[in-house]
Design a protein around this motif. Structure first.
Motif, PDB file in Angstrom:
ATOM      1  N   GLU A   1       5.163  46.752  22.182  1.00  0.00           N
ATOM      2  CA  GLU A   1       3.964  47.438  22.682  1.00  0.00           C
ATOM      3  C   GLU A   1       3.850  47.312  24.199  1.00  0.00           C
ATOM      4  OE1 GLU A   1       3.757  45.052  20.182  1.00  0.00           O
ATOM      5  OE2 GLU A   1       3.745  46.517  18.543  1.00  0.00           O
ATOM      6  N   GLN A   2       4.184  46.137  24.720  1.00  0.00           N
ATOM      7  CA  GLN A   2       4.128  45.940  26.169  1.00  0.00           C
ATOM      8  C   GLN A   2       5.180  46.782  26.883  1.00  0.00           C
ATOM      9  OE1 GLN A   2       4.521  41.661  25.964  1.00  0.00           O
ATOM     10  NE2 GLN A   2       2.415  41.367  26.685  1.00  0.00           N
ATOM     11  N   ARG A   3       6.372  46.870  26.292  1.00  0.00           N
ATOM     12  CA  ARG A   3       7.423  47.707  26.909  1.00  0.00           C
ATOM     13  C   ARG A   3       7.009  49.180  26.888  1.00  0.00           C
ATOM     14  NH1 ARG A   3      10.663  43.887  24.370  1.00  0.00           N
ATOM     15  NH2 ARG A   3      11.083  45.223  22.593  1.00  0.00           N
ATOM     16  N   GLU A   4       6.351  49.618  25.827  1.00  0.00           N
ATOM     17  CA  GLU A   4       5.865  50.999  25.768  1.00  0.00           C
ATOM     18  C   GLU A   4       4.788  51.233  26.835  1.00  0.00           C
ATOM     19  OE1 GLU A   4       5.839  54.866  25.005  1.00  0.00           O
ATOM     20  OE2 GLU A   4       7.280  53.445  24.156  1.00  0.00           O
ATOM     21  N   ALA A   5       3.916  50.264  27.025  1.00  0.00           N
ATOM     22  CA  ALA A   5       2.902  50.368  28.082  1.00  0.00           C
ATOM     23  C   ALA A   5       3.577  50.451  29.448  1.00  0.00           C
ATOM     24  CB  ALA A   5       1.945  49.180  28.025  1.00  0.00           C
ATOM     25  N   LEU A   6       4.653  49.686  29.630  1.00  0.00           N
ATOM     26  CA  LEU A   6       5.415  49.737  30.879  1.00  0.00           C
ATOM     27  C   LEU A   6       6.020  51.124  31.085  1.00  0.00           C
ATOM     28  CD1 LEU A   6       6.661  48.330  33.348  1.00  0.00           C
ATOM     29  CD2 LEU A   6       8.570  47.675  31.879  1.00  0.00           C
ATOM     30  N   ARG A   7       6.607  51.684  30.025  1.00  0.00           N
ATOM     31  CA  ARG A   7       7.182  53.042  30.134  1.00  0.00           C
ATOM     32  C   ARG A   7       6.096  54.049  30.525  1.00  0.00           C
ATOM     33  NH1 ARG A   7       9.359  51.447  25.196  1.00  0.00           N
ATOM     34  NH2 ARG A   7      11.470  50.658  25.442  1.00  0.00           N
ATOM     35  N   ASP A   8       4.931  53.935  29.905  1.00  0.00           N
ATOM     36  CA  ASP A   8       3.816  54.833  30.236  1.00  0.00           C
ATOM     37  C   ASP A   8       3.419  54.685  31.708  1.00  0.00           C
ATOM     38  OD1 ASP A   8       3.784  55.708  27.598  1.00  0.00           O
ATOM     39  OD2 ASP A   8       2.054  54.470  27.032  1.00  0.00           O
ATOM     40  N   ALA A   9       3.349  53.444  32.171  1.00  0.00           N
ATOM     41  CA  ALA A   9       2.971  53.189  33.562  1.00  0.00           C
ATOM     42  C   ALA A   9       3.993  53.786  34.522  1.00  0.00           C
ATOM     43  CB  ALA A   9       2.823  51.686  33.798  1.00  0.00           C
ATOM     44  N   VAL A  10       5.273  53.633  34.211  1.00  0.00           N
ATOM     45  CA  VAL A  10       6.334  54.198  35.069  1.00  0.00           C
ATOM     46  C   VAL A  10       6.221  55.718  35.097  1.00  0.00           C
ATOM     47  CG1 VAL A  10       8.825  54.519  35.305  1.00  0.00           C
ATOM     48  CG2 VAL A  10       7.897  52.242  34.875  1.00  0.00           C
ATOM     49  N   ARG A  11       5.962  56.331  33.937  1.00  0.00           N
ATOM     50  CA  ARG A  11       5.786  57.794  33.896  1.00  0.00           C
ATOM     51  C   ARG A  11       4.630  58.232  34.785  1.00  0.00           C
ATOM     52  NH1 ARG A  11       5.665  57.279  28.264  1.00  0.00           N
ATOM     53  NH2 ARG A  11       7.779  57.040  27.532  1.00  0.00           N
ATOM     54  N   ILE A  12       3.523  57.501  34.739  1.00  0.00           N
ATOM     55  CA  ILE A  12       2.346  57.843  35.545  1.00  0.00           C
ATOM     56  C   ILE A  12       2.679  57.735  37.032  1.00  0.00           C
ATOM     57  CG2 ILE A  12       0.040  57.042  36.222  1.00  0.00           C
ATOM     58  CD1 ILE A  12      -0.340  56.281  33.213  1.00  0.00           C
ATOM     59  N   VAL A  13       3.330  56.658  37.425  1.00  0.00           N
ATOM     60  CA  VAL A  13       3.687  56.472  38.830  1.00  0.00           C
ATOM     61  C   VAL A  13       4.665  57.553  39.284  1.00  0.00           C
ATOM     62  CG1 VAL A  13       4.832  54.925  40.463  1.00  0.00           C
ATOM     63  CG2 VAL A  13       3.183  54.010  38.846  1.00  0.00           C
ATOM     64  N   GLN A  14       5.651  57.865  38.449  1.00  0.00           N
ATOM     65  CA  GLN A  14       6.604  58.916  38.811  1.00  0.00           C
ATOM     66  C   GLN A  14       5.891  60.258  38.946  1.00  0.00           C
ATOM     67  OE1 GLN A  14       9.524  58.450  35.682  1.00  0.00           O
ATOM     68  NE2 GLN A  14      10.907  57.317  37.029  1.00  0.00           N
ATOM     69  N   HIS A  15       4.972  60.542  38.044  1.00  0.00           N
ATOM     70  CA  HIS A  15       4.216  61.800  38.108  1.00  0.00           C
ATOM     71  C   HIS A  15       3.396  61.844  39.391  1.00  0.00           C
ATOM     72  CE1 HIS A  15       0.803  64.519  37.319  1.00  0.00           C
ATOM     73  NE2 HIS A  15       1.725  65.249  36.717  1.00  0.00           N
ATOM     74  N   ASP A  16       2.737  60.725  39.737  1.00  0.00           N
ATOM     75  CA  ASP A  16       1.947  60.663  40.966  1.00  0.00           C
ATOM     76  C   ASP A  16       2.841  60.853  42.193  1.00  0.00           C
ATOM     77  OD1 ASP A  16      -0.292  60.245  39.433  1.00  0.00           O
ATOM     78  OD2 ASP A  16      -0.501  58.112  39.944  1.00  0.00           O
ATOM     79  N   ASP A  17       4.036  60.240  42.177  1.00  0.00           N
ATOM     80  CA  ASP A  17       4.972  60.392  43.296  1.00  0.00           C
ATOM     81  C   ASP A  17       5.420  61.847  43.434  1.00  0.00           C
ATOM     82  OD1 ASP A  17       4.809  57.716  43.879  1.00  0.00           O
ATOM     83  OD2 ASP A  17       6.762  57.196  43.011  1.00  0.00           O
ATOM     84  N   GLU A  18       5.742  62.482  42.307  1.00  0.00           N
ATOM     85  CA  GLU A  18       6.179  63.879  42.330  1.00  0.00           C
ATOM     86  C   GLU A  18       5.057  64.781  42.825  1.00  0.00           C
ATOM     87  OE1 GLU A  18       7.485  64.512  38.328  1.00  0.00           O
ATOM     88  OE2 GLU A  18       9.284  63.287  38.586  1.00  0.00           O
ATOM     89  N   ALA A  19       3.831  64.526  42.393  1.00  0.00           N
ATOM     90  CA  ALA A  19       2.688  65.329  42.837  1.00  0.00           C
ATOM     91  C   ALA A  19       2.465  65.146  44.338  1.00  0.00           C
ATOM     92  CB  ALA A  19       1.425  64.946  42.062  1.00  0.00           C
ATOM     93  N   ALA A  20       2.603  63.915  44.840  1.00  0.00           N
ATOM     94  CA  ALA A  20       2.431  63.654  46.271  1.00  0.00           C
ATOM     95  C   ALA A  20       3.520  64.351  47.076  1.00  0.00           C
ATOM     96  CB  ALA A  20       2.446  62.150  46.541  1.00  0.00           C
ATOM     97  N   GLU A  21       4.752  64.298  46.583  1.00  0.00           N
ATOM     98  CA  GLU A  21       5.851  64.972  47.278  1.00  0.00           C
ATOM     99  C   GLU A  21       5.632  66.482  47.308  1.00  0.00           C
ATOM    100  OE1 GLU A  21       9.498  63.775  45.408  1.00  0.00           O
ATOM    101  OE2 GLU A  21       9.245  61.685  46.004  1.00  0.00           O
TER     102      GLU A  21
END
Length: 161
Positions: free
Chosen positions: A105-125
């Motif tokens: 469950e913690q690893r899945e939460a980590l994957r979700d967090a990475v997706r959110i950060v990547q999405h935010d980075d892509e939106a900023a770019e």
């Protein structure tokens, strides 16, 4: 970087974070007394220490104070994790070991967090790219020549020139 909270500081901050509203020493005391025997002055001292350390802000209300958390438990936890990770002599190995300790469950939460950060980075770019393109379209093709009657206070080395 915050140092880890002590056991009683953490118990007090847990309540402040959970309640997510201004709290009094009396409210925290009454809640803590359900688990342990503790004096009003002890809780008051801990809350004053937390204020002095910058964990809570306080506002006077009559003869007492109401305390509010300055940041979230998530921000506190993230700062502790970042501090622990950044002090490692091998950050990659530390992350691998940390991930190995995580539940599914913690690893899945980590994957979700990475997706959110990547999405935010892509939106900023994308936003930066759009602003850059809009700025280029609005910019004049060539700088206008300086006029003899220009503003006498204008410096030729000023930013933007």
């Amino acid at each position: 970087m915050p140092r880890p909270l002590g056991e009683l500081e953490d118990a007090v901050m847990t309540r402040v974070w959970q309640w997510n509203r201004p709290v009094t020493v009396r409210e925290v005391l009454e809640d803590l007394q359900q688990e342990r025997s503790i004096a009003y002055t002890t809780v008051m001292t801990v809350m004053d220490n937390l204020h002095q350390k910058g964990w809570v802000r306080r506002e006077a209300e009559g003869r007492a104070y109401r305390y509010t958390a300055v940041s979230t438990r998530a921000a506190y936890s993230a700062a502790l994790m970042n501090e622990a990770w950044s002090t490692s002599d091998n950050p990659a190995a530390a992350l691998v070991a940390f991930f190995g300790m995580m539940s599914a469950e913690q690893r899945e939460a980590l994957r979700d967090a990475v997706r959110i950060v990547q999405h935010d980075d892509e939106a900023a770019e994308a936003s930066e790219s759009a602003e850059s393109a809009a700025g280029a379209a609005a910019a004049p093709e060539a700088p206008a020549p300086a006029e003899a009657e220009g503003d006498s206070t204008e410096r030729p080395d000023a930013p933007g020139r």
